[in-house]
Write a protein that holds these residues in place. Structure first.
Motif, PDB file in Angstrom:
ATOM      1  N   GLY A 137     -17.777  19.544  19.031  1.00 49.99           N
ATOM      2  CA  GLY A 137     -18.070  20.831  18.624  1.00 49.99           C
ATOM      3  C   GLY A 137     -19.605  21.117  19.760  1.00 49.99           C
ATOM      4  O   GLY A 137     -20.011  20.092  20.114  1.00 49.99           O
ATOM      5  N   LEU A 138     -19.949  22.446  19.987  1.00 45.08           N
ATOM      6  CA  LEU A 138     -21.130  22.629  20.778  1.00 45.08           C
ATOM      7  C   LEU A 138     -21.713  23.818  19.972  1.00 45.08           C
ATOM      8  O   LEU A 138     -21.209  24.662  19.378  1.00 45.08           O
ATOM      9  N   ASN A 139     -23.077  23.725  20.243  1.00 43.24           N
ATOM     10  CA  ASN A 139     -23.970  25.029  20.254  1.00 43.24           C
ATOM     11  C   ASN A 139     -24.057  25.277  21.520  1.00 43.24           C
ATOM     12  O   ASN A 139     -24.050  24.337  22.553  1.00 43.24           O
ATOM     13  N   VAL A 140     -24.397  26.712  21.816  1.00 39.74           N
ATOM     14  CA  VAL A 140     -24.482  27.341  23.420  1.00 39.74           C
ATOM     15  C   VAL A 140     -25.866  28.078  23.176  1.00 39.74           C
ATOM     16  O   VAL A 140     -25.802  28.846  22.472  1.00 39.74           O
ATOM     17  N   THR A 141     -26.685  27.700  24.320  1.00 38.84           N
ATOM     18  CA  THR A 141     -27.710  28.567  24.306  1.00 38.84           C
ATOM     19  C   THR A 141     -27.889  29.223  25.732  1.00 38.84           C
ATOM     20  O   THR A 141     -27.008  28.963  26.481  1.00 38.84           O
ATOM     21  N   ILE A 142     -28.860  29.743  25.907  1.00 34.57           N
ATOM     22  CA  ILE A 142     -29.500  30.427  27.101  1.00 34.57           C
ATOM     23  C   ILE A 142     -29.069  29.437  28.465  1.00 34.57           C
ATOM     24  O   ILE A 142     -29.619  28.382  28.280  1.00 34.57           O
ATOM     25  N   PRO A 143     -28.299  29.784  29.547  1.00 29.20           N
ATOM     26  CA  PRO A 143     -27.788  31.256  29.900  1.00 29.20           C
ATOM     27  C   PRO A 143     -26.308  31.434  29.655  1.00 29.20           C
ATOM     28  O   PRO A 143     -25.653  32.086  30.226  1.00 29.20           O
ATOM     29  N   HIS A 144     -25.615  30.503  28.693  1.00 27.52           N
ATOM     30  CA  HIS A 144     -24.174  30.507  28.621  1.00 27.52           C
ATOM     31  C   HIS A 144     -23.684  31.247  27.587  1.00 27.52           C
ATOM     32  O   HIS A 144     -22.363  31.137  27.562  1.00 27.52           O
ATOM     33  N   LYS A 145     -24.403  31.901  26.801  1.00 31.71           N
ATOM     34  CA  LYS A 145     -23.576  32.433  25.319  1.00 31.71           C
ATOM     35  C   LYS A 145     -22.565  33.698  25.999  1.00 31.71           C
ATOM     36  O   LYS A 145     -21.508  33.654  25.116  1.00 31.71           O
ATOM     37  N   VAL A 146     -22.532  34.222  26.776  1.00 26.80           N
ATOM     38  CA  VAL A 146     -21.733  35.364  27.457  1.00 26.80           C
ATOM     39  C   VAL A 146     -20.711  34.708  28.339  1.00 26.80           C
ATOM     40  O   VAL A 146     -19.457  34.692  28.147  1.00 26.80           O
ATOM     41  N   ALA A 147     -21.155  33.810  29.293  1.00 25.23           N
ATOM     42  CA  ALA A 147     -20.477  33.148  30.215  1.00 25.23           C
ATOM     43  C   ALA A 147     -19.183  32.168  29.735  1.00 25.23           C
ATOM     44  O   ALA A 147     -18.124  32.049  30.314  1.00 25.23           O
ATOM     45  N   ILE A 148     -19.545  31.571  28.539  1.00 26.48           N
ATOM     46  CA  ILE A 148     -18.792  30.692  28.263  1.00 26.48           C
ATOM     47  C   ILE A 148     -17.260  31.196  27.725  1.00 26.48           C
ATOM     48  O   ILE A 148     -16.197  30.478  27.539  1.00 26.48           O
ATOM     49  N   ILE A 149     -17.180  32.578  27.464  1.00 25.98           N
ATOM     50  CA  ILE A 149     -16.230  33.099  26.769  1.00 25.98           C
ATOM     51  C   ILE A 149     -15.031  32.990  27.542  1.00 25.98           C
ATOM     52  O   ILE A 149     -13.941  32.711  27.035  1.00 25.98           O
ATOM     53  N   GLN A 150     -15.090  33.193  28.814  1.00 25.69           N
ATOM     54  CA  GLN A 150     -13.802  33.101  29.671  1.00 25.69           C
ATOM     55  C   GLN A 150     -13.245  31.744  29.826  1.00 25.69           C
ATOM     56  O   GLN A 150     -11.837  31.444  30.141  1.00 25.69           O
ATOM     57  N   PHE A 151     -13.988  30.714  29.267  1.00 19.59           N
ATOM     58  CA  PHE A 151     -13.425  29.187  29.385  1.00 19.59           C
ATOM     59  C   PHE A 151     -13.006  28.772  28.089  1.00 19.59           C
ATOM     60  O   PHE A 151     -12.473  27.683  27.932  1.00 19.59           O
ATOM     61  N   LEU A 152     -12.827  29.972  26.961  1.00 14.08           N
ATOM     62  CA  LEU A 152     -12.478  29.352  25.630  1.00 14.08           C
ATOM     63  C   LEU A 152     -11.209  29.756  25.385  1.00 14.08           C
ATOM     64  O   LEU A 152     -10.461  30.633  26.254  1.00 14.08           O
ATOM     65  N   ASP A 153     -10.542  29.007  24.400  1.00 15.35           N
ATOM     66  CA  ASP A 153      -8.895  29.659  24.040  1.00 15.35           C
ATOM     67  C   ASP A 153      -8.971  30.615  23.089  1.00 15.35           C
ATOM     68  O   ASP A 153      -7.990  31.382  23.294  1.00 15.35           O
ATOM     69  N   GLU A 154      -9.968  30.723  22.122  1.00 15.65           N
ATOM     70  CA  GLU A 154     -10.004  31.753  21.127  1.00 15.65           C
ATOM     71  C   GLU A 154     -11.246  32.017  20.745  1.00 15.65           C
ATOM     72  O   GLU A 154     -12.052  31.232  20.903  1.00 15.65           O
ATOM     73  N   LEU A 155     -11.240  33.335  20.238  1.00 12.23           N
ATOM     74  CA  LEU A 155     -12.594  33.683  19.905  1.00 12.23           C
ATOM     75  C   LEU A 155     -12.380  34.405  18.220  1.00 12.23           C
ATOM     76  O   LEU A 155     -11.417  34.853  17.809  1.00 12.23           O
ATOM     77  N   ASP A 156     -13.480  33.990  17.455  1.00 14.11           N
ATOM     78  CA  ASP A 156     -13.652  34.515  16.191  1.00 14.11           C
ATOM     79  C   ASP A 156     -13.895  35.880  16.264  1.00 14.11           C
ATOM     80  O   ASP A 156     -14.513  36.431  17.232  1.00 14.11           O
ATOM     81  N   PRO A 157     -13.284  36.962  15.473  1.00 14.41           N
ATOM     82  CA  PRO A 157     -13.205  38.170  15.780  1.00 14.41           C
ATOM     83  C   PRO A 157     -14.635  38.897  15.967  1.00 14.41           C
ATOM     84  O   PRO A 157     -14.972  39.713  16.639  1.00 14.41           O
ATOM     85  N   LEU A 158     -15.816  38.246  15.103  1.00 17.62           N
ATOM     86  CA  LEU A 158     -16.858  38.813  15.003  1.00 17.62           C
ATOM     87  C   LEU A 158     -17.633  38.351  16.614  1.00 17.62           C
ATOM     88  O   LEU A 158     -18.163  39.266  17.112  1.00 17.62           O
ATOM     89  N   ALA A 159     -17.443  37.198  17.085  1.00 16.80           N
ATOM     90  CA  ALA A 159     -17.842  36.698  18.367  1.00 16.80           C
ATOM     91  C   ALA A 159     -17.314  37.479  19.462  1.00 16.80           C
ATOM     92  O   ALA A 159     -17.873  37.917  20.429  1.00 16.80           O
ATOM     93  N   GLU A 160     -15.968  37.968  19.205  1.00 17.00           N
ATOM     94  CA  GLU A 160     -15.374  38.834  19.941  1.00 17.00           C
ATOM     95  C   GLU A 160     -16.017  40.243  20.262  1.00 17.00           C
ATOM     96  O   GLU A 160     -16.270  40.659  21.178  1.00 17.00           O
ATOM     97  N   LYS A 161     -16.306  40.677  19.123  1.00 14.90           N
ATOM     98  CA  LYS A 161     -17.026  41.835  19.080  1.00 14.90           C
ATOM     99  C   LYS A 161     -18.418  42.199  19.821  1.00 14.90           C
ATOM    100  O   LYS A 161     -18.925  42.784  20.421  1.00 14.90           O
ATOM    101  N   ILE A 162     -19.243  41.028  19.229  1.00 12.20           N
ATOM    102  CA  ILE A 162     -20.680  40.676  19.873  1.00 12.20           C
ATOM    103  C   ILE A 162     -20.558  40.441  21.387  1.00 12.20           C
ATOM    104  O   ILE A 162     -21.321  40.983  21.989  1.00 12.20           O
ATOM    105  N   GLY A 163     -19.586  39.736  21.855  1.00 17.01           N
ATOM    106  CA  GLY A 163     -19.374  39.215  22.991  1.00 17.01           C
ATOM    107  C   GLY A 163     -20.238  38.103  23.594  1.00 17.01           C
ATOM    108  O   GLY A 163     -20.814  38.044  24.714  1.00 17.01           O
ATOM    109  N   ALA A 164     -20.668  37.305  22.644  1.00 16.23           N
ATOM    110  CA  ALA A 164     -21.370  36.152  23.028  1.00 16.23           C
ATOM    111  C   ALA A 164     -21.200  35.121  21.824  1.00 16.23           C
ATOM    112  O   ALA A 164     -20.766  35.310  20.559  1.00 16.23           O
TER     113      ALA A 164
END
Ligand code: NAP
Length: 290
Positions: A66-93
């Motif tokens: 597992g990872l925690n993600v901090t500045i500057p990757h919180k938004v950019a990481i999304i493109q490399f993930l396979d799935e997103l929790d619905p809340l994270a998807e709404k927030i976009g981070a």
């Protein structure tokens, strides 16, 4: 680390960011793993913006849990993930990733951690009028979770376009009007007249600039709940002035603890030792303050 050994079965977690040197997460998470007798280890990984894709390939290749993600990757990481929790998807981070056997799923425990703190302190945002100052990454998470919970939001930011962008996305998703205003004393005075809760989601007041606040003390009233998400120092100038005005003051330390605790629970499937994690954070922060 007392009593700590690494075995062939040790599960590895970590934080990626740049800079990452000042993070408290390794201290909090390793203390929690150790306290629970878990064969887990948490490490800081300094990952440059342009190396993010390779780092995520590495997470898969090395079977990092597992990872925690901090500045500057919180938004950019999304493109490399396979799935997103619905809340994270709404927030976009995303600030937390779990590796489910090669499938990487992203979560936002900054937002759920913030809400957990309010609920733990008996603050129910539903139907409340909330003024949020700041429209950066953290404010976005706070705004989405408050809107989801039924609060009415006004977002003020130094850069108006960012407040508008945040307000527009919250409005679109939750089908409710969110006000966006430039941050100046006239707008703040007006917005706070009817507010139940004020959230400082800017970095103003953060160490070393501990004598700064964006809110004039005469705007703080006993009926207001003041939340400052800045966690260092433990009591910001805003919080001190809120207490002096008779208002309820809630600091960022508990949010920091809860975002970590909720991440821990996702990686391990176990209840986090929240008190222990809180004490570790306090030890570190009080050390910084000396
Ligand atoms: P960010 O994306 O860089 O956003 C910074 C925000 O602060 C922006 O809205 C910015 O306004 C505003 N700001 C900065 N300096 C200002 C000034 N002098 N006057 C007015 N506004 C100012 O940062 P972030 O990730 O959202 O983090 C914000 C704060 O929250 C940081 O202190 C961070 O440590 C804290 N945080 C705490 C937790 C926790 O667990 N407690 C979690 C996440 C973040 P502009 O848009 O105009 O630049």
């Amino acid at each position: 680390m007392r009593g700590r050994y690494i075995s062939g079965k040790t599960k590895v977690c970590g934080i990626i960011g740049d800079p990452v040197e000042h993070t408290m997460s390794p201290i909090i998470q390793n203390a929690a793993f150790s306290d629970m007798g878990l064969d887990y280890l948490y490490l800081p990984f300094k990952v440059k913006r342009e190396e993010l894709a390779k780092a995520i390939d590495g997470v898969r290749a090395l079977n990092i849990r597992g990872l925690n993600v901090t500045i500057p990757h919180k938004v950019a990481i999304i493109q490399f993930l396979d799935e997103l929790d619905p809340l994270a998807e709404k927030i976009g981070a995303v600030n937390t990733v779990v590796n489910y056997g090669g499938v990487l799923r992203g979560y936002n425990t900054d937002a759920t951690g913030f809400m957990q703190v309010l609920l733990e302190k008996g603050v129910e945002p539903e139907g409340k009028s909330v003024v949020i100052i700041g429209a950066g990454g953290a404010s976005r998470g706070v705004s989405f979770i408050l809107a989801e919970r039924g609060a009415n939001l006004t977002i003020l930011n130094r850069t108006l376009s960012k407040a508008e962008e945040c307000a527009d996305s919250v409005s679109r998703i939750f089908k409710k009007r969110v006000k966006a205003l430039p941050l100046d004393s006239e707008n703040l005075t007006k917005a706070l007249e009817k507010a139940d809760i004020l959230v400082n989601a800017t970095s103003v007041g953060m160490s070393p600039n501990i004598d700064e606040t964006l809110v004039a003390s005469n705007l703080l009233k006993p009926a207001l709940i003041v939340v400052d998400i800045v966690s260092n120092p433990i009591k910001t100038k805003l919080l001190k002035e809120a207490e002096a005005a008779g208002a309820r003051a809630i600091g960022g330390l508990d949010m920091l603890v809860w975002q970590g605790a909720l991440a821990f629970e996702k990686w391990t499937g176990l209840k986090a030792p929240v008190e222990l994690m809180r004490n570790e954070v306090i030890k570190v922060l009080e050390g910084h303050e000396n």
